[in-house]
Design a protein around this motif. Structure first.
Motif, PDB file in Angstrom:
ATOM      1  N   SER A   1       0.833  -1.209   0.000  1.00 41.71           N
ATOM      2  CA  SER A   1       0.000   0.000   0.000  1.00 41.71           C
ATOM      3  C   SER A   1       0.864   1.254   0.000  1.00 41.71           C
ATOM      4  O   SER A   1       0.541   2.237  -0.677  1.00 41.71           O
TER       5      SER A   1
ATOM      6  N   GLN B   1      -6.181 -12.529  -6.234  1.00 38.07           N
ATOM      7  CA  GLN B   1      -7.259 -11.644  -6.657  1.00 38.07           C
ATOM      8  C   GLN B   1      -7.253 -11.565  -8.188  1.00 38.07           C
ATOM      9  O   GLN B   1      -6.545 -10.750  -8.774  1.00 38.07           O
TER      10      GLN B   1
ATOM     11  N   ALA C   1      -7.590  -8.139  -9.888  1.00 38.45           N
ATOM     12  CA  ALA C   1      -6.387  -7.307  -9.767  1.00 38.45           C
ATOM     13  C   ALA C   1      -5.324  -7.766 -10.756  1.00 38.45           C
ATOM     14  O   ALA C   1      -4.676  -6.935 -11.412  1.00 38.45           O
TER      15      ALA C   1
ATOM     16  N   ALA D   1      -7.959   2.964  -9.797  1.00 38.95           N
ATOM     17  CA  ALA D   1      -8.617   3.631  -8.671  1.00 38.95           C
ATOM     18  C   ALA D   1     -10.118   3.360  -8.677  1.00 38.95           C
ATOM     19  O   ALA D   1     -10.717   3.080  -7.634  1.00 38.95           O
TER      20      ALA D   1
ATOM     21  N   GLY E   1     -10.771  -0.100  -7.493  1.00 39.44           N
ATOM     22  CA  GLY E   1     -10.644  -0.145  -6.034  1.00 39.44           C
ATOM     23  C   GLY E   1     -11.825   0.452  -5.322  1.00 39.44           C
ATOM     24  O   GLY E   1     -12.328  -0.098  -4.339  1.00 39.44           O
TER      25      GLY E   1
ATOM     26  N   VAL F   1     -11.102  -4.812  -6.417  1.00 38.23           N
ATOM     27  CA  VAL F   1      -9.749  -5.245  -5.998  1.00 38.23           C
ATOM     28  C   VAL F   1      -9.479  -4.781  -4.577  1.00 38.23           C
ATOM     29  O   VAL F   1     -10.043  -3.874  -4.082  1.00 38.23           O
TER      30      VAL F   1
END
Length: 180
Positions: free
Chosen positions: A54, A143, A146, A172, A175, A180
């Motif tokens: 992250s 995932q 992703a 983005a 997300g 994801v």
């Protein structure tokens, strides 16, 4: 992303490790990501693998140099002091060495040794960047959406002139939508 608080010994250890990584940052700071991840996640346990990923993603999504992931990881491990020591450790030796080598290299750029060194560094740099990418994919390996998004982004970047900002925006949105 959690934020840890390191004591003086931890901050000193982080500074020294980043100092050493700075001298090994062939291909840029991103090439040091696997070793920094091993140190702060595996060896020291200061942050989790997800927090490391992250931190790198946050830094890469923001404008600025690739180096910006270093203080973000430092912040995750040790707050503002962690960010400062990580960044200083990464910048000091590489900046001094770069200034010295650049001046020397400019005077000797046509020499056989300098040309051979530059040619030899290309595969080293490429290998380090591939390992960094593989490391950053690990937390997302289970995932499928992703992985599909990353593969599609890689293919589009390679085969088209689509601006990376659109690919970042797509990631983005994925997300935000919880894909994801």
């Amino acid at each position: 992303m959690s934020m840890g608080i390191l004591n003086a010994a931890g901050l000193w250890a982080l500074f020294l490790h980043c100092l050493m990584l700075s001298l090994l940052a062939i291909g840029g700071a991103m090439a040091t990501a696997p070793e920094l991840q091993r140190y702060v996640v595996v060896d020291r346990g200061w942050i989790s693998s997800a927090d490391f990923t992250s931190s790198v993603a946050l830094a890469q999504a923001s404008p600025g140099p690739n180096l910006m992931f270093i203080p973000v990881v430092g912040y995750a491990a040790g707050g503002l002091p962690g960010a400062m020591v990580a960044l200083l450790g990464m910048l000091l030796p590489s900046t001094a060495l770069t200034l010295a080598v650049t001046r020397w290299g400019a005077r000797h750029r046509d020499s056989r040794g300098v040309k051979a060194f530059i040619a030899g560094m290309v595969p080293v740099t490429l290998g380090l960047l591939i390992v960094s990418g593989a490391l950053l994919v690990q937390p997302l390996q289970h995932q499928p959406v992703a992985l599909l998004l990353m593969g599609s982004s890689l293919l589009l970047s390679w085969r088209t002139k689509v601006s990376p900002i659109w690919l970042i925006a797509l990631g983005a949105v994925a997300g935000i939508l919880g894909w994801v």
